[in-house]
Design an enzyme around this catalytic site. Sequence first.
Site, PDB file in Angstrom:
ATOM      1  N   ASP A  17       0.818  -1.228   0.000  1.00  0.00           N
ATOM      2  CA  ASP A  17       0.000   0.000   0.000  1.00  0.00           C
ATOM      3  C   ASP A  17       0.845   1.270   0.000  1.00  0.00           C
ATOM      4  O   ASP A  17       0.510   2.258  -0.653  1.00  0.00           O
ATOM      5  CB  ASP A  17      -0.874   0.055   1.261  1.00  0.00           C
ATOM      6  CG  ASP A  17      -1.976  -0.987   1.265  1.00  0.00           C
ATOM      7  OD1 ASP A  17      -2.191  -1.641   0.237  1.00  0.00           O
ATOM      8  OD2 ASP A  17      -2.612  -1.140   2.329  1.00  0.00           O
ATOM      9  N   HIS A  18       1.921   1.254   0.786  1.00  0.00           N
ATOM     10  CA  HIS A  18       2.633   2.527   0.975  1.00  0.00           C
ATOM     11  C   HIS A  18       3.576   2.878  -0.158  1.00  0.00           C
ATOM     12  O   HIS A  18       4.080   4.002  -0.205  1.00  0.00           O
ATOM     13  CB  HIS A  18       3.275   2.567   2.357  1.00  0.00           C
ATOM     14  CG  HIS A  18       2.205   2.556   3.412  1.00  0.00           C
ATOM     15  ND1 HIS A  18       1.210   3.510   3.442  1.00  0.00           N
ATOM     16  CD2 HIS A  18       1.911   1.673   4.389  1.00  0.00           C
ATOM     17  CE1 HIS A  18       0.369   3.227   4.425  1.00  0.00           C
ATOM     18  NE2 HIS A  18       0.777   2.114   5.017  1.00  0.00           N
TER      19      HIS A  18
ATOM     20  N   HIS B  78      -4.465   5.206  -1.236  1.00  0.00           N
ATOM     21  CA  HIS B  78      -3.204   4.632  -1.747  1.00  0.00           C
ATOM     22  C   HIS B  78      -3.483   3.722  -2.949  1.00  0.00           C
ATOM     23  O   HIS B  78      -3.327   4.150  -4.084  1.00  0.00           O
ATOM     24  CB  HIS B  78      -2.335   3.997  -0.649  1.00  0.00           C
ATOM     25  CG  HIS B  78      -3.047   3.247   0.442  1.00  0.00           C
ATOM     26  ND1 HIS B  78      -3.863   2.182   0.185  1.00  0.00           N
ATOM     27  CD2 HIS B  78      -3.024   3.409   1.790  1.00  0.00           C
ATOM     28  CE1 HIS B  78      -4.325   1.718   1.335  1.00  0.00           C
ATOM     29  NE2 HIS B  78      -3.850   2.436   2.333  1.00  0.00           N
TER      30      HIS B  78
ATOM     31  N   GLU C 218      -7.402  -6.717   0.722  1.00  0.00           N
ATOM     32  CA  GLU C 218      -7.972  -6.202   1.970  1.00  0.00           C
ATOM     33  C   GLU C 218      -9.111  -5.281   1.621  1.00  0.00           C
ATOM     34  O   GLU C 218      -8.945  -4.378   0.789  1.00  0.00           O
ATOM     35  CB  GLU C 218      -6.915  -5.386   2.718  1.00  0.00           C
ATOM     36  CG  GLU C 218      -6.258  -6.121   3.828  1.00  0.00           C
ATOM     37  CD  GLU C 218      -5.363  -5.176   4.601  1.00  0.00           C
ATOM     38  OE1 GLU C 218      -5.811  -4.074   4.966  1.00  0.00           O
ATOM     39  OE2 GLU C 218      -4.215  -5.530   4.804  1.00  0.00           O
TER      40      GLU C 218
ATOM     41  N   THR D  40      -4.667   4.565   9.679  1.00  0.00           N
ATOM     42  CA  THR D  40      -4.487   3.173   9.269  1.00  0.00           C
ATOM     43  C   THR D  40      -5.601   2.376   9.935  1.00  0.00           C
ATOM     44  O   THR D  40      -6.396   2.941  10.686  1.00  0.00           O
ATOM     45  CB  THR D  40      -3.081   2.658   9.670  1.00  0.00           C
ATOM     46  OG1 THR D  40      -2.937   1.303   9.259  1.00  0.00           O
ATOM     47  CG2 THR D  40      -2.864   2.741  11.179  1.00  0.00           C
ATOM     48  N   THR D  41      -5.671   1.071   9.655  1.00  0.00           N
ATOM     49  CA  THR D  41      -6.751   0.268  10.238  1.00  0.00           C
ATOM     50  C   THR D  41      -6.540   0.199  11.749  1.00  0.00           C
ATOM     51  O   THR D  41      -5.622  -0.453  12.229  1.00  0.00           O
ATOM     52  CB  THR D  41      -6.742  -1.149   9.615  1.00  0.00           C
ATOM     53  OG1 THR D  41      -6.588  -1.007   8.205  1.00  0.00           O
ATOM     54  CG2 THR D  41      -8.017  -1.884   9.914  1.00  0.00           C
TER      55      THR D  41
ATOM     56  N   GLY E 273       1.789  -3.360  12.196  1.00  0.00           N
ATOM     57  CA  GLY E 273       2.827  -2.739  13.020  1.00  0.00           C
ATOM     58  C   GLY E 273       4.059  -3.599  13.238  1.00  0.00           C
ATOM     59  O   GLY E 273       4.941  -3.222  14.011  1.00  0.00           O
TER      60      GLY E 273
ATOM     61  N   GLY F  39       3.676  -4.476   6.058  1.00  0.00           N
ATOM     62  CA  GLY F  39       3.805  -3.451   5.025  1.00  0.00           C
ATOM     63  C   GLY F  39       4.649  -2.271   5.423  1.00  0.00           C
ATOM     64  O   GLY F  39       5.787  -2.102   4.969  1.00  0.00           O
TER      65      GLY F  39
HETATM   66  N1  PXP Z   1      -2.937  -6.662   8.050  1.00  0.00           N
HETATM   67  C1  PXP Z   1      -4.006  -5.843   7.953  1.00  0.00           C
HETATM   68  C2  PXP Z   1      -5.357  -6.461   8.011  1.00  0.00           C
HETATM   69  C3  PXP Z   1      -3.841  -4.454   7.761  1.00  0.00           C
HETATM   70  O1  PXP Z   1      -4.921  -3.656   7.675  1.00  0.00           O
HETATM   71  C4  PXP Z   1      -2.545  -3.932   7.640  1.00  0.00           C
HETATM   72  C5  PXP Z   1      -2.349  -2.475   7.378  1.00  0.00           C
HETATM   73  O2  PXP Z   1      -2.855  -2.133   6.140  1.00  0.00           O
HETATM   74  C6  PXP Z   1      -1.471  -4.819   7.727  1.00  0.00           C
HETATM   75  C7  PXP Z   1      -1.680  -6.175   7.959  1.00  0.00           C
HETATM   76  C8  PXP Z   1      -0.056  -4.357   7.593  1.00  0.00           C
HETATM   77  O3  PXP Z   1       0.243  -3.486   8.635  1.00  0.00           O
HETATM   78  P1  PXP Z   1       1.590  -2.658   8.586  1.00  0.00           P
HETATM   79  O4  PXP Z   1       1.525  -1.813   7.352  1.00  0.00           O
HETATM   80  O5  PXP Z   1       1.561  -1.880   9.845  1.00  0.00           O
HETATM   81  O6  PXP Z   1       2.708  -3.656   8.518  1.00  0.00           O
END
Ligand code: PXP
Length: 249
Positions: free
Chosen positions: A12-13, A53, A73, A103-104, A198, A219
């Site tokens: 995503d990022h 994004h 997702e 974020t979620t 995270g 991510g």
């Molecule tokens: N899993 C889910 C369901 C998420 O919503 C996210 C964030 O989009 C992630 C994993 C990945 O989280 P992070 O980007 O903090 O690693």
Amino acid sequence: MSSPPRLGVNIDHVATVRNARGGLLPDPLRAALQAIAAGADSITAHLREDRRHIRDDDIARLKAQIKKPLNFEMAATDQMLDIALKTKPHAACLVPEKRTERTTEGGLDVVGGHDYLKPFIAELSRANIRVSLFVEPSIAAIEAAHSLSAPVIELHTGAWCDYISHGQTDKAENEFQRLRHAAVKAAELGIEVHAGHGLDYHTAELISALPQIKELNIGHFLIGEAIFVGLDAAIKQMRDAIDAGFAKA
Ligand code: PXP
């Protein structure tokens, strides 16, 4: 003998950086292909309602061009359901979504939202899309996921990672025990357990010691690390951390 958790890489990022300039670069598809070449087992992308994004055509290009599973997702809305049924990703992870969040922020309300979620899970499953529910590590959430016949849950590791990064060791330990109990309960009920949100090298290693966990979705940290060491090196180091954690399981 079970295997170490698979690594799903969330791209995503890469799209966040692209969208900051409104052009085409950096391309999240290129990141996905490179992540797979470096050892990612699947690619995760979140098409948010506000398209902040990932965009619709990113999802179509990812589905058409990556050779590993796509984990889509999505919020449980009619629009996202239509896109999922049209795209037919390998998996769909249902997440809560608030427009104002960065974020979620939390897990799905699987207890209160049970009847609302039911037809989404049924329709996706009928289309052979593997449904995963992103949930808080609570026994009530796991039981609700079971009653919804979800084949997979993804445990929200965000609070645990925050406690660790702020040095709140008692709270971190307490949250880790919640994750552990939720993972054990889900596995007992025949639900496959994933985890994410995270995670960094350290927390990915720690959580990989829970033998019930079959997949991690990571991510933000990986894309941030890629600025300094490159995406290949970040993914390889993450793979090593996961394997090292699993070896202690
Ligand atoms: N899993 C889910 C369901 C998420 O919503 C996210 C964030 O989009 C992630 C994993 C990945 O989280 P992070 O980007 O903090 O690693």
